[in-house]
Scaffold this motif. Sequence first.
Motif, PDB file in Angstrom:
ATOM      1  N   THR A  75      13.514  16.543 -12.453  1.00  0.00           N
ATOM      2  CA  THR A  75      14.939  17.549 -13.211  1.00  0.00           C
ATOM      3  C   THR A  75      16.099  16.906 -11.993  1.00  0.00           C
ATOM      4  N   GLU A  76      15.917  16.816 -10.772  1.00  0.00           N
ATOM      5  CA  GLU A  76      16.795  16.624  -9.805  1.00  0.00           C
ATOM      6  C   GLU A  76      16.398  14.844  -8.918  1.00  0.00           C
ATOM      7  N   PRO A  77      17.522  14.778  -8.227  1.00  0.00           N
ATOM      8  CA  PRO A  77      17.307  13.357  -7.223  1.00  0.00           C
ATOM      9  C   PRO A  77      16.098  13.321  -6.273  1.00  0.00           C
ATOM     10  N   PHE A 110       0.754  -1.294  -0.076  1.00  0.00           N
ATOM     11  CA  PHE A 110      -0.034  -0.041   0.089  1.00  0.00           C
ATOM     12  C   PHE A 110       0.956   0.782  -0.243  1.00  0.00           C
ATOM     13  N   LEU A 111       2.275   1.444   0.144  1.00  0.00           N
ATOM     14  CA  LEU A 111       3.059   2.642   0.301  1.00  0.00           C
ATOM     15  C   LEU A 111       4.072   1.733  -0.186  1.00  0.00           C
ATOM     16  N   HIS A 112       4.794   2.052  -1.064  1.00  0.00           N
ATOM     17  CA  HIS A 112       6.349   2.121  -1.767  1.00  0.00           C
ATOM     18  C   HIS A 112       7.269   3.676  -1.502  1.00  0.00           C
ATOM     19  N   VAL A 113       8.149   3.374  -1.521  1.00  0.00           N
ATOM     20  CA  VAL A 113       8.725   5.014  -1.173  1.00  0.00           C
ATOM     21  C   VAL A 113      10.620   4.650  -1.800  1.00  0.00           C
ATOM     22  N   PHE A 114      10.747   5.325  -2.800  1.00  0.00           N
ATOM     23  CA  PHE A 114      12.908   5.143  -2.698  1.00  0.00           C
ATOM     24  C   PHE A 114      12.680   6.953  -3.156  1.00  0.00           C
ATOM     25  N   THR A 115      14.259   6.910  -3.572  1.00  0.00           N
ATOM     26  CA  THR A 115      14.439   8.845  -4.606  1.00  0.00           C
ATOM     27  C   THR A 115      15.283   7.987  -5.872  1.00  0.00           C
ATOM     28  N   ALA A 116      14.445   8.680  -6.448  1.00  0.00           N
ATOM     29  CA  ALA A 116      14.060   8.326  -7.888  1.00  0.00           C
ATOM     30  C   ALA A 116      15.183   9.767  -8.748  1.00  0.00           C
ATOM     31  N   HIS A 117      15.806   9.215  -9.603  1.00  0.00           N
ATOM     32  CA  HIS A 117      16.553   9.983 -10.366  1.00  0.00           C
ATOM     33  C   HIS A 117      15.711  10.276 -11.678  1.00  0.00           C
ATOM     34  N   PRO A 118      16.985  11.414 -12.035  1.00  0.00           N
ATOM     35  CA  PRO A 118      15.774  11.907 -13.860  1.00  0.00           C
ATOM     36  C   PRO A 118      16.769  11.286 -14.684  1.00  0.00           C
ATOM     37  N   GLY A 119      17.030  10.514 -15.584  1.00  0.00           N
ATOM     38  CA  GLY A 119      16.785   9.609 -16.502  1.00  0.00           C
ATOM     39  C   GLY A 119      17.541   8.556 -16.364  1.00  0.00           C
ATOM     40  N   GLN A 120      17.294   8.000 -14.484  1.00  0.00           N
ATOM     41  CA  GLN A 120      17.726   6.609 -14.717  1.00  0.00           C
ATOM     42  C   GLN A 120      16.498   5.960 -13.564  1.00  0.00           C
TER      43      GLN A 120
END
Length: 133
Positions: free
Chosen positions: A64-66, A43-53
């Motif tokens: 446009t930024e992590p 019901f919840l997922h969290v992480f740091t995403a990076h543009p283009g990756q």
Amino acid sequence: MTDRADVPAEVLRELRRICAGLPESREEAAWVGTRWRIRNRTFLHVFTAHPGQDGAYSRAAELTEPTVVMTFRARPEELDALLGAGEPFFRAAWGHDVAGLKVLPGVDWAEVGELLTESYRVLAPAKLARLVG
């Protein structure tokens, strides 16, 4: 560059506080980041995403930024309202009922709590869903 799985401790602390009040919810490591589940449903997922990756996530969130992103379940009318509100909400790259939220400075944790409680209700067995206010 930070690894995309990194989630700031203060974000995890707030999410743990919120999810602690949801019966039988459990935290676990996901393929990337952290997820909370009710039985075998996320019901919840969290992480740091990076543009283009991060492919679909970075495109869906127009990064446009992590950025820390979280995905959660929403009923159709709520999903429409969130997407209509725009930033920081976005349509997740998968699932017909999955919303995304960029966790930006100044995030309203009370609102996040309401959204996650509803996400839990969408997936929890009826008996457990009735236990949450």
